[in-house]
Design an enzyme around this catalytic site. Sequence first.
Site, PDB file in Angstrom:
ATOM      1  N   GLU A   1       0.870  -1.372  -0.031  1.00 40.81           N
ATOM      2  CA  GLU A   1       0.050  -0.071   0.152  1.00 40.81           C
ATOM      3  C   GLU A   1       0.701   1.368   0.086  1.00 40.81           C
ATOM      4  O   GLU A   1       0.521   2.228  -0.529  1.00 40.81           O
ATOM      5  CB  GLU A   1      -0.958  -0.046   1.132  1.00 40.81           C
TER       6      GLU A   1
ATOM      7  N   ASN B   1       4.412  -6.969   6.293  1.00 41.92           N
ATOM      8  CA  ASN B   1       4.420  -5.842   7.242  1.00 41.92           C
ATOM      9  C   ASN B   1       5.432  -5.952   8.287  1.00 41.92           C
ATOM     10  O   ASN B   1       6.213  -4.889   8.465  1.00 41.92           O
ATOM     11  CB  ASN B   1       3.111  -5.247   7.804  1.00 41.92           C
TER      12      ASN B   1
END
Length: 575
Positions: A71, A105
């Site tokens: 993202e 992440n």
Amino acid sequence: METANIQSVAENNIVSVALANIQPSSYNPRKHFDEVSLAELAENIRQQGVLQPIGVRPIADTDRFEIVFGERRYRASLMAGMEEIAAVILNVSNETAAEMAVTENLQRKDVTPVEEATAYQKLMESGRHDVQSLAVQFGKNENYIRTRLKFVSLIPEIVELLEKDEITISVASEICRYGTDIQKEVYEKHLKAGSYNSWRGLKAAEVAKFIERDFTTDLSRYAFDKTLCASCPHNTNNMMLFCEGGCGNCANRSCLAEMNASYLVEKAVQFVEQYPSVSLCYQDFNYNMVAVERLTAMGYEVEHLKTYATAYPETPVAPEKEEYDTTEEYEQAYKEYEQDFSNCMEKCKSIHERIDTGELMFYIRIEQKEIVLCYMASAAANADVATEKTLSPVEKLEKQDERNKEIVFEKTVADAKKQILDVDMSESKFTQDEDKMIYFFLLSSLRREHFGAFGIGEKEAYHHLTDEEKMDIIANLTAKQKAIIRRDFLIDNFKGAYGNNAAATLLLDFARKHMPDTLAGIESEYNEVYEKRHKRIEERKAALLAKERQTKPEEAAETGDAQPEAQLQTEEVAA
């Protein structure tokens, strides 16, 4: 597993996807994107493009895609003015997409402790991982994973301090052991900027010691059964590797209050069953209002005593022979015990004799942490103290007989009151006598300026109607007098009107009916002030919007000073 084949799929499934057809997902545990580093990445993308594809998956029945990982690269590409981005098309389930987003992440070098905690939490909630499997997958020990998981419970203010490195991970680890209420107090009193007694800069061990000292409660001070507390995670004994023994301290205030209140209510009911003729009471100091309210809701009458009542004597406990070094010491202690026991029995006997004569009254007192039997002089005894000495023996007997008759009445009222609370009279017709009773209680709100309407002359400013005056009034009420009483009752209760609560709405309805012109004037005055303020706000909003429209083209034309570095992208993974 499905994720095991992601790499091979990615090698054969890289395409260019229009940014307009891509949307972020809710799976990404990262919620904060640093604007400065994002701008640096955008400048790098302008010069070299996206070097590492993002991961997306098709959205069913549309031509759009949802981000699985990357993202941050997607956001930077939008900032760079790109129209397309290199992407890996992944046909994966919701569970796998969520796991991939979280895992990517966690591989970032700049992931914060709280983001790491949130990621572990999401993997645990998926049902596909536990602490042991997370430790293996990410090369951490289990204690590390458990400690990080606790960060999920930190309040936002402390999360911000941790992410800004204003407190250490070790300090945060100590704070997250405690509930939200304690965390808020610790922040407001000791961690908030400008705090008088700041804990910033202290070592974790010092913070842990101060929190236990100032924000937890010693369980040994409470009388309820603490069996469950022994294994409770909120017991400070269970928060430390080594503890000093004892009950420990409780860090869960709401649970502590509930356990204590439940104990008090249960014991009070037991006392009432044991002494059915004795009244429950509480006093202006050392009482538990939660227990009082619960007992009242259960139908028990709890009297508020203004005069101090003396606790009933506690029976002395016999000494244990094993507690003494010599036989002589034990025998001496036992003699003292026997004397204390004899004195206690004499005192108890005297109290019961005075209870029987009506001089004293028993009460069951609700204290903050205990229920105790107590006694105090009766109202009649207090009133007669001054004249008792002048009475002859016969007069004293007559007085005692009179008091015994009063006791009969008092006990009758007390028992009848309990029965009335249990009787269902909803089907009975409401009588005229009951109507008079209603007005007796409503008269407590009668305003002094209306005393004259009931034949009561001028009284001092502090004067209130006596029960005798109220009884005289309700004996012969007219329709006009009833209307005055009811309306004064309404006006008295309008004192609780504020903001937009129900009482405020009723107050305005009342004013609209009885003083429409006055209310219209009040409303007009405040509406006029509002319109002026509203106009000024709209003008300021328009100016700000115009300034924003003028600034945006200028910002779009600006370029950053950061040098293009491929490393900025090659280290980028799912955001």
